[in-house]
Design a protein around this motif. Structure first.
Motif, mmCIF file in Angstrom:
data_model
loop_
_atom_site.group_PDB
_atom_site.id
_atom_site.type_symbol
_atom_site.label_atom_id
_atom_site.label_comp_id
_atom_site.label_asym_id
_atom_site.label_seq_id
_atom_site.Cartn_x
_atom_site.Cartn_y
_atom_site.Cartn_z
ATOM 1 N N TRP A 174 -0.447 5.805 9.858
ATOM 2 C CA TRP A 174 0.904 6.303 9.618
ATOM 3 C C TRP A 174 1.872 5.156 9.364
ATOM 4 O O TRP A 174 1.701 4.050 9.870
ATOM 5 N N GLU A 175 2.948 5.493 8.662
ATOM 6 C CA GLU A 175 3.913 4.472 8.261
ATOM 7 C C GLU A 175 5.282 5.127 8.114
ATOM 8 O O GLU A 175 5.395 6.304 7.755
ATOM 9 N N TYR A 176 6.314 4.347 8.386
ATOM 10 C CA TYR A 176 7.677 4.865 8.200
ATOM 11 C C TYR A 176 8.643 3.693 8.009
ATOM 12 O O TYR A 176 8.595 2.715 8.762
ATOM 13 N N GLY A 177 9.506 3.806 7.006
ATOM 14 C CA GLY A 177 10.592 2.843 6.844
ATOM 15 C C GLY A 177 10.156 1.443 6.479
ATOM 16 O O GLY A 177 10.850 0.473 6.822
ATOM 17 N N SER A 178 9.045 1.298 5.773
ATOM 18 C CA SER A 178 8.567 -0.039 5.417
ATOM 19 C C SER A 178 9.452 -0.666 4.333
ATOM 20 O O SER A 178 9.825 -0.002 3.363
ATOM 21 N N THR A 179 9.747 -1.947 4.508
ATOM 22 C CA THR A 179 10.561 -2.686 3.546
ATOM 23 C C THR A 179 9.904 -4.036 3.265
ATOM 24 O O THR A 179 8.980 -4.454 3.969
ATOM 25 N N ASP A 180 10.440 -4.723 2.237
ATOM 26 C CA ASP A 180 10.044 -6.109 2.078
ATOM 27 C C ASP A 180 10.890 -6.962 3.020
ATOM 28 O O ASP A 180 11.715 -6.440 3.789
ATOM 29 N N LEU A 181 10.700 -8.256 2.986
ATOM 30 C CA LEU A 181 11.398 -9.121 3.944
ATOM 31 C C LEU A 181 12.903 -9.172 3.708
ATOM 32 O O LEU A 181 13.662 -9.594 4.591
ATOM 33 N N GLU A 182 13.351 -8.727 2.530
ATOM 34 C CA GLU A 182 14.792 -8.688 2.242
ATOM 35 C C GLU A 182 15.390 -7.325 2.533
ATOM 36 O O GLU A 182 16.596 -7.110 2.308
ATOM 37 N N GLY A 183 14.581 -6.398 3.022
ATOM 38 C CA GLY A 183 15.099 -5.085 3.397
ATOM 39 C C GLY A 183 15.005 -4.022 2.324
ATOM 40 O O GLY A 183 15.485 -2.898 2.521
ATOM 41 N N ARG A 184 14.387 -4.316 1.183
ATOM 42 C CA ARG A 184 14.221 -3.326 0.121
ATOM 43 C C ARG A 184 13.003 -2.451 0.418
ATOM 44 O O ARG A 184 11.962 -2.961 0.850
ATOM 45 N N PRO A 185 13.088 -1.134 0.173
ATOM 46 C CA PRO A 185 11.961 -0.240 0.450
ATOM 47 C C PRO A 185 10.706 -0.658 -0.306
ATOM 48 O O PRO A 185 10.761 -1.098 -1.454
ATOM 49 N N VAL A 186 9.567 -0.539 0.366
ATOM 50 C CA VAL A 186 8.275 -0.866 -0.230
ATOM 51 C C VAL A 186 7.732 0.366 -0.956
ATOM 52 O O VAL A 186 7.855 1.496 -0.469
ATOM 53 N N ASP A 187 7.126 0.142 -2.114
ATOM 54 C CA ASP A 187 6.464 1.215 -2.848
ATOM 55 C C ASP A 187 5.164 1.577 -2.135
ATOM 56 O O ASP A 187 4.229 0.768 -2.076
ATOM 57 N N THR A 188 5.094 2.766 -1.554
ATOM 58 C CA THR A 188 3.905 3.204 -0.828
ATOM 59 C C THR A 188 3.082 4.214 -1.624
ATOM 60 O O THR A 188 2.207 4.871 -1.070
ATOM 61 N N SER A 189 3.345 4.321 -2.915
ATOM 62 C CA SER A 189 2.678 5.351 -3.724
ATOM 63 C C SER A 189 1.180 5.097 -3.886
ATOM 64 O O SER A 189 0.429 6.030 -4.196
ATOM 65 N N ARG A 190 0.734 3.851 -3.695
ATOM 66 C CA ARG A 190 -0.689 3.538 -3.872
ATOM 67 C C ARG A 190 -1.423 3.382 -2.542
ATOM 68 O O ARG A 190 -2.527 2.832 -2.486
#
Length: 482
Positions: A433-449
């Protein structure tokens, strides 16, 4: 008051010199930690050579004798790199004492440190001799008057509540294990062991019947406990043909846990244990086999403000564990185990391509939950080369790994998770499970794959799983709540 008892030895004529002075002939300096009231009974001995240490020979011995000449300990050069001793009164599942493999003579730069097989006696005068073959090219120490020291007159209180450890000899003990051994078996009251700034090269083991212990350092990077313990020295690879004295206590997986409990640099089988404000470094080289920095196998284990360093299997927890405000570095399954683990506000650094976590929990308990963590990487770790968690779902059907409000670098692979076999039809009971993942600058991560059998939590689910008391079955692990 002296911080160290020191004797300077010329290469030929062995003469007693004032502490802190140099030998005219440039001979080795012999020392033990100590002060005016005598040295610790657990003190290592140190030989510092004027240049680089000459290396360890294959013959001869170092002997520690009482003033009356009786033998207290004998360390033989031929077996020093793979010597054996009982650490922490360790006992196997069969009730037999377990001896760890360890280095009784360790060479580092210009120094050789001698680690005795057991503590010495209180209130005794000792002298040390060194045979010529121990360090090739040096005649050693044969004069009984050249290297002498006296231990302290008495032990700590019969029921200690607060112990101190100092590598320089200014505490109750010179080693962490010495202080752990002073905790009464069957202990029922909180005991705090303060470890002063310094480097402590030792395996530490806390037996099941020494609960309610806190080991507290002077700060990560200031207090460092290190050792190159690993599977080749004290694990399955070393003990595959071992006898009943090598079988692990408190086994969770009957076969898998047969010998692997002994390979951590710091191992705990006791409940209600807390570790804070220090660095644990398993110094096994990369590729040197599985090598935990910390292993905890009981309930209510807390790690706070610690820096855990290894390569493979850095942190292993098998009961209920809570980690906060810490740093964990490794490359292969460097957070793993059968336990329920809640890790918050911490940095997990990948030192190479690999896997951050591997959870082996069963249907009776949650697995590993990561909240507000930062997933970073060492220089050179490629993009897309690390997965959040992996599991052999054919064997561990209820594996669970949860990442909530995680900031991650580009080394995290787009698929996110890895299962064996790579068939989501066989992972119906697993929870990735995952929720609210971002890159180190706070931008949302693409979890589509992401792996198809992983999923994103709802906001309500994420809030519930962000509560350590919910994950840990009602236990409040925050500081001040034992």
């Amino acid at each position: 008051m002296k911080a160290t008892i020191t004797v300077l030895v010329a290469a030929t004529a062995l003469a007693l010199c004032p502490p802190g002075t140099a030998s005219a002939a440039g001979g080795p300096r012999l020392s033990v930690p100590g002060q005016g009231r005598g040295t610790c009974v657990d003190a290592p001995l140190k030989i510092t050579f004027p240049g680089a240490a000459p290396g360890l020979g294959s013959s001869g011995a170092i002997e520690i004798r009482r003033a009356d000449g009786s033998l207290a300990d004998r360390i033989e050069a031929a077996v020093a790199r793979a010597d054996r001793k009982n650490i922490g009164s360790a006992i196997s599942d069969t009730g037999l004492p377990h001896d760890f493999s360890y280095e009784s003579i360790m060479i580092d730069g210009d120094s050789a440190t001698v680690h005795p097989h057991h503590q010495l006696e209180y209130g005794q005068e000792y002298y040390v001799t060194v045979d010529p073959g121990v360090f090739p090219g040096w005649d050693g120490v044969r004069d009984h008057g050249s290297w002498r020291f006296t231990t302290r007159k008495r032990p700590v209180r019969d029921d200690p509540r607060h112990l101190t450890v100092s590598a320089s000899g200014t505490g109750d003990f010179c080693t962490v294990q010495g202080a752990v051994d002073a905790v009464p078996t069957g202990n029922r009251r909180p005991v705090t062991i303060d470890v002063k700034a310094g480097v402590y090269t030792e395996i530490v083991y806390v037996r099941e019947d020494r609960p309610h212990v806190t080991v507290r350092g002077a700060g990560a990077g200031r207090t460092v406990i290190r050792y190159p313990n690993n599977d080749l020295r004290n694990g399955d690879k070393a003990l595959s043909d071992g006898g009943p004295a090598d079988v692990c206590p408190r086994r969770v997986l009957e076969t898998s846990d047969l010998h692997n409990c002994w390979r951590a640099s710091f191992g705990v089988d006791a409940a209600d244990f807390r570790l804070s404000d220090l660095t644990l470094h398993n110094t096994t080289p990369d590729g040197g086999s599985q090598a935990e920095a910390f292993r905890g196998n009981n309930e209510r284990i807390v790690l706070e403000r610690v820096d855990l360093r290894s390569n493979q299997d850095t942190l292993r927890l098998q009961g209920k564990g809570f980690v906060t405000d810490s740093r964990i570095s490794g490359d292969t399954d460097f957070v793993w185990g059968t336990g329920t683990v809640f890790i918050q506000d911490s940095v997990l650094e990948s030192t190479d391509a690999g896997y951050i976590s591997q959870s082996r929990n069963d249907a009776t308990r949650p697995g590993a939950v990561f909240v507000r963590t930062r997933l970073t990487r060492a220089p050179g770790v490629p993009d897309g080369s690390v997965v959040l968690s992996r599991s052999a779902v054919w064997r561990f059907t209820h594996s669970q790994a949860v990442f909530i409000d995680t900031a991650m670098d580009a080394h995290i692979a787009p698929v996110g998770w890895q299962i064996d076999p790579n068939d989501c039809a066989q992972a119906r009971s697993a929870s990735f499970w995952e929720y609210g993942s971002t890159d180190l600058e706070g931008r949302p991560v693409d979890t589509s794959r992401r792996l198809p059998c992983s999923r994103l939590l709802t906001a309500a689910e994420a809030e519930r799983w962000s509560d350590p008391a919910f994950v840990l079955g009602g236990w409040d692990p925050e500081p001040g709540h034992r």
